[in-house]
Design a protein around this motif. Structure first.
Motif, PDB file in Angstrom:
ATOM      1  N   ASN A  28       0.829  -1.216   0.000  1.00  0.00           N
ATOM      2  CA  ASN A  28       0.000   0.000   0.000  1.00  0.00           C
ATOM      3  C   ASN A  28       0.854   1.253   0.000  1.00  0.00           C
ATOM      4  O   ASN A  28       0.482   2.259  -0.602  1.00  0.00           O
ATOM      5  CB  ASN A  28      -0.980  -0.022   1.173  1.00  0.00           C
ATOM      6  N   ARG A  29       2.002   1.202   0.635  1.00  0.00           N
ATOM      7  CA  ARG A  29       2.905   2.362   0.603  1.00  0.00           C
ATOM      8  C   ARG A  29       3.560   2.501  -0.766  1.00  0.00           C
ATOM      9  O   ARG A  29       3.637   3.599  -1.324  1.00  0.00           O
ATOM     10  CB  ARG A  29       3.969   2.221   1.678  1.00  0.00           C
ATOM     11  N   LEU A  30       4.033   1.376  -1.317  1.00  0.00           N
ATOM     12  CA  LEU A  30       4.706   1.431  -2.615  1.00  0.00           C
ATOM     13  C   LEU A  30       3.778   1.915  -3.720  1.00  0.00           C
ATOM     14  O   LEU A  30       4.184   2.669  -4.593  1.00  0.00           O
ATOM     15  CB  LEU A  30       5.262   0.054  -2.993  1.00  0.00           C
ATOM     16  N   PHE A  31       2.533   1.484  -3.674  1.00  0.00           N
ATOM     17  CA  PHE A  31       1.592   1.805  -4.749  1.00  0.00           C
ATOM     18  C   PHE A  31       0.556   2.847  -4.327  1.00  0.00           C
ATOM     19  O   PHE A  31      -0.519   2.935  -4.912  1.00  0.00           O
ATOM     20  CB  PHE A  31       0.900   0.528  -5.237  1.00  0.00           C
ATOM     21  N   ARG A  32       0.907   3.672  -3.346  1.00  0.00           N
ATOM     22  CA  ARG A  32      -0.019   4.695  -2.835  1.00  0.00           C
ATOM     23  C   ARG A  32      -0.568   5.573  -3.958  1.00  0.00           C
ATOM     24  O   ARG A  32      -1.771   5.812  -4.054  1.00  0.00           O
ATOM     25  CB  ARG A  32       0.692   5.555  -1.788  1.00  0.00           C
ATOM     26  N   GLU A  33       0.324   6.078  -4.797  1.00  0.00           N
ATOM     27  CA  GLU A  33      -0.106   6.987  -5.868  1.00  0.00           C
ATOM     28  C   GLU A  33      -1.049   6.287  -6.840  1.00  0.00           C
ATOM     29  O   GLU A  33      -2.083   6.834  -7.218  1.00  0.00           O
ATOM     30  CB  GLU A  33       1.121   7.513  -6.608  1.00  0.00           C
ATOM     31  N   GLN A  34      -0.712   5.070  -7.252  1.00  0.00           N
ATOM     32  CA  GLN A  34      -1.555   4.329  -8.191  1.00  0.00           C
ATOM     33  C   GLN A  34      -2.908   3.994  -7.563  1.00  0.00           C
ATOM     34  O   GLN A  34      -3.935   4.043  -8.243  1.00  0.00           O
ATOM     35  CB  GLN A  34      -0.844   3.034  -8.642  1.00  0.00           C
ATOM     36  N   LEU A  35      -2.911   3.686  -6.272  1.00  0.00           N
ATOM     37  CA  LEU A  35      -4.173   3.405  -5.576  1.00  0.00           C
ATOM     38  C   LEU A  35      -5.049   4.657  -5.533  1.00  0.00           C
ATOM     39  O   LEU A  35      -6.247   4.593  -5.809  1.00  0.00           O
ATOM     40  CB  LEU A  35      -3.893   2.902  -4.158  1.00  0.00           C
ATOM     41  N   GLN A  36      -4.443   5.802  -5.205  1.00  0.00           N
ATOM     42  CA  GLN A  36      -5.192   7.054  -5.141  1.00  0.00           C
ATOM     43  C   GLN A  36      -5.722   7.467  -6.511  1.00  0.00           C
ATOM     44  O   GLN A  36      -6.792   8.064  -6.614  1.00  0.00           O
ATOM     45  CB  GLN A  36      -4.327   8.164  -4.555  1.00  0.00           C
ATOM     46  N   ASP A  37      -4.964   7.130  -7.562  1.00  0.00           N
ATOM     47  CA  ASP A  37      -5.392   7.477  -8.924  1.00  0.00           C
ATOM     48  C   ASP A  37      -6.411   6.487  -9.487  1.00  0.00           C
ATOM     49  O   ASP A  37      -6.840   6.632 -10.631  1.00  0.00           O
ATOM     50  CB  ASP A  37      -4.176   7.530  -9.862  1.00  0.00           C
ATOM     51  N   GLY A  38      -6.771   5.476  -8.704  1.00  0.00           N
ATOM     52  CA  GLY A  38      -7.771   4.511  -9.154  1.00  0.00           C
ATOM     53  C   GLY A  38      -7.244   3.448 -10.111  1.00  0.00           C
ATOM     54  O   GLY A  38      -8.027   2.735 -10.733  1.00  0.00           O
ATOM     55  N   GLU A  39      -5.934   3.336 -10.216  1.00  0.00           N
ATOM     56  CA  GLU A  39      -5.360   2.382 -11.166  1.00  0.00           C
ATOM     57  C   GLU A  39      -5.548   0.928 -10.731  1.00  0.00           C
ATOM     58  O   GLU A  39      -5.371   0.018 -11.539  1.00  0.00           O
ATOM     59  CB  GLU A  39      -3.880   2.688 -11.396  1.00  0.00           C
ATOM     60  N   PHE A  40      -5.898   0.702  -9.475  1.00  0.00           N
ATOM     61  CA  PHE A  40      -6.138  -0.654  -8.983  1.00  0.00           C
ATOM     62  C   PHE A  40      -7.627  -0.970  -8.901  1.00  0.00           C
ATOM     63  O   PHE A  40      -8.003  -2.045  -8.439  1.00  0.00           O
ATOM     64  CB  PHE A  40      -5.497  -0.845  -7.595  1.00  0.00           C
ATOM     65  N   ASP A  41      -8.477  -0.069  -9.356  1.00  0.00           N
ATOM     66  CA  ASP A  41      -9.923  -0.268  -9.242  1.00  0.00           C
ATOM     67  C   ASP A  41     -10.402  -1.541  -9.935  1.00  0.00           C
ATOM     68  O   ASP A  41     -11.374  -2.155  -9.499  1.00  0.00           O
ATOM     69  CB  ASP A  41     -10.687   0.933  -9.796  1.00  0.00           C
ATOM     70  N   PHE A  42      -9.726  -1.959 -10.984  1.00  0.00           N
ATOM     71  CA  PHE A  42     -10.128  -3.171 -11.704  1.00  0.00           C
ATOM     72  C   PHE A  42      -9.990  -4.419 -10.826  1.00  0.00           C
ATOM     73  O   PHE A  42     -10.574  -5.455 -11.114  1.00  0.00           O
ATOM     74  CB  PHE A  42      -9.317  -3.345 -12.995  1.00  0.00           C
ATOM     75  N   LEU A  43      -9.235  -4.326  -9.718  1.00  0.00           N
ATOM     76  CA  LEU A  43      -9.058  -5.449  -8.796  1.00  0.00           C
ATOM     77  C   LEU A  43     -10.110  -5.476  -7.691  1.00  0.00           C
ATOM     78  O   LEU A  43     -10.134  -6.415  -6.902  1.00  0.00           O
ATOM     79  CB  LEU A  43      -7.666  -5.365  -8.141  1.00  0.00           C
ATOM     80  N   GLU A  44     -10.967  -4.463  -7.649  1.00  0.00           N
ATOM     81  CA  GLU A  44     -12.006  -4.389  -6.619  1.00  0.00           C
ATOM     82  C   GLU A  44     -12.895  -5.631  -6.722  1.00  0.00           C
ATOM     83  O   GLU A  44     -13.479  -5.920  -7.771  1.00  0.00           O
ATOM     84  CB  GLU A  44     -12.840  -3.122  -6.800  1.00  0.00           C
ATOM     85  N   GLY A  45     -12.974  -6.382  -5.634  1.00  0.00           N
ATOM     86  CA  GLY A  45     -13.817  -7.580  -5.606  1.00  0.00           C
ATOM     87  C   GLY A  45     -13.242  -8.765  -6.375  1.00  0.00           C
ATOM     88  O   GLY A  45     -13.946  -9.757  -6.566  1.00  0.00           O
ATOM     89  N   ARG A  46     -12.020  -8.683  -6.816  1.00  0.00           N
ATOM     90  CA  ARG A  46     -11.385  -9.771  -7.572  1.00  0.00           C
ATOM     91  C   ARG A  46     -10.063 -10.113  -6.911  1.00  0.00           C
ATOM     92  O   ARG A  46      -9.508  -9.310  -6.163  1.00  0.00           O
ATOM     93  CB  ARG A  46     -11.160  -9.330  -9.017  1.00  0.00           C
ATOM     94  N   LEU A  47      -9.559 -11.290  -7.215  1.00  0.00           N
ATOM     95  CA  LEU A  47      -8.302 -11.729  -6.617  1.00  0.00           C
ATOM     96  C   LEU A  47      -7.330 -12.194  -7.687  1.00  0.00           C
ATOM     97  O   LEU A  47      -7.702 -12.931  -8.603  1.00  0.00           O
ATOM     98  CB  LEU A  47      -8.535 -12.882  -5.638  1.00  0.00           C
ATOM     99  N   LEU A  48      -6.093 -11.765  -7.532  1.00  0.00           N
ATOM    100  CA  LEU A  48      -5.012 -12.207  -8.395  1.00  0.00           C
ATOM    101  C   LEU A  48      -4.052 -13.044  -7.555  1.00  0.00           C
ATOM    102  O   LEU A  48      -3.544 -12.575  -6.536  1.00  0.00           O
ATOM    103  CB  LEU A  48      -4.251 -11.016  -8.989  1.00  0.00           C
ATOM    104  N   GLY A  49      -3.837 -14.277  -7.965  1.00  0.00           N
ATOM    105  CA  GLY A  49      -2.886 -15.145  -7.284  1.00  0.00           C
ATOM    106  C   GLY A  49      -1.494 -14.921  -7.845  1.00  0.00           C
ATOM    107  O   GLY A  49      -1.318 -14.689  -9.036  1.00  0.00           O
ATOM    108  N   LEU A  50      -0.514 -14.976  -6.976  1.00  0.00           N
ATOM    109  CA  LEU A  50       0.883 -14.842  -7.367  1.00  0.00           C
ATOM    110  C   LEU A  50       1.617 -16.058  -6.827  1.00  0.00           C
ATOM    111  O   LEU A  50       1.543 -16.341  -5.632  1.00  0.00           O
ATOM    112  CB  LEU A  50       1.477 -13.562  -6.791  1.00  0.00           C
TER     113      LEU A  50
END
Length: 161
Positions: A41-63
């Motif tokens: 969350n710290r590393l991707f703070r800017e992208q999170l605030q810009d909504g760039e992770f919105d496509f992951l809302e309610g979805r899960l990506l396995g790594l």
């Protein structure tokens, strides 16, 4: 000149990696979550605030980092990355630690890693490609200096192995 710590010999790092592989399955998930979630969350703070992770809302990506035996899943909720057990992610991105390190260091083009099947996307490929494109668009040079140095060190040790 700033203080530079004495770096361990690559053989020692490889030995530590082996130790990590054997021990990581015994590390409770809650501890992994408590360490990774704030960091991401710290590393991707800017992208999170810009909504760039919105496509992951309610979805899960396995790594899955195959050579380390690590499997985790990531989602997004209320502009926060969530780390969860990798029970049933919508998509998987799988590969070995060296390929993920090259991806993060931008030492190798993400498309090359996927086309050469060094990294793979399975399941909901649209979700996997959206994550790949997001990671490809991140300006890693703007990440914290400690993060950048850590990635460079991992890459040096990986290429020395």
């Amino acid at each position: 000149m700033p203080f530079l710590p004495q770096l361990p010999h690559p053989a020692r790092v490889i030995s530590l990696t082996g130790l990590f592989q054997r021990c990581q399955s015994h590390i409770p998930f809650r501890l992994k979550q408590a360490l990774l979630q704030p960091l991401l969350n710290r590393l991707f703070r800017e992208q999170l605030q810009d909504g760039e992770f919105d496509f992951l809302e309610g979805r899960l990506l396995g790594l899955e980092v195959k050579d380390l035996g690590i499997t985790l899943a990531f989602g997004c909720h209320d502009e926060q990355i969530r780390v969860v057990p990798a029970d049933r992610p919508d998509a998987w991105i799988r590969g070995n630690k060296g390929d993920f390190i090259q991806l993060a260091n931008q030492a190798e083009d993400p498309d090359t890693l996927f086309f050469q099947r060094r990294l793979s996307i399975e399941g909901d490929t649209e979700l996997g490609l959206a994550v790949k494109n997001l990671l490809d668009s991140v300006d890693w040079c703007e990440m914290p200096a400690l993060f950048q140095r850590s990635l460079k060190l991992m890459q040096q040790f990986q290429s020395g192995s």
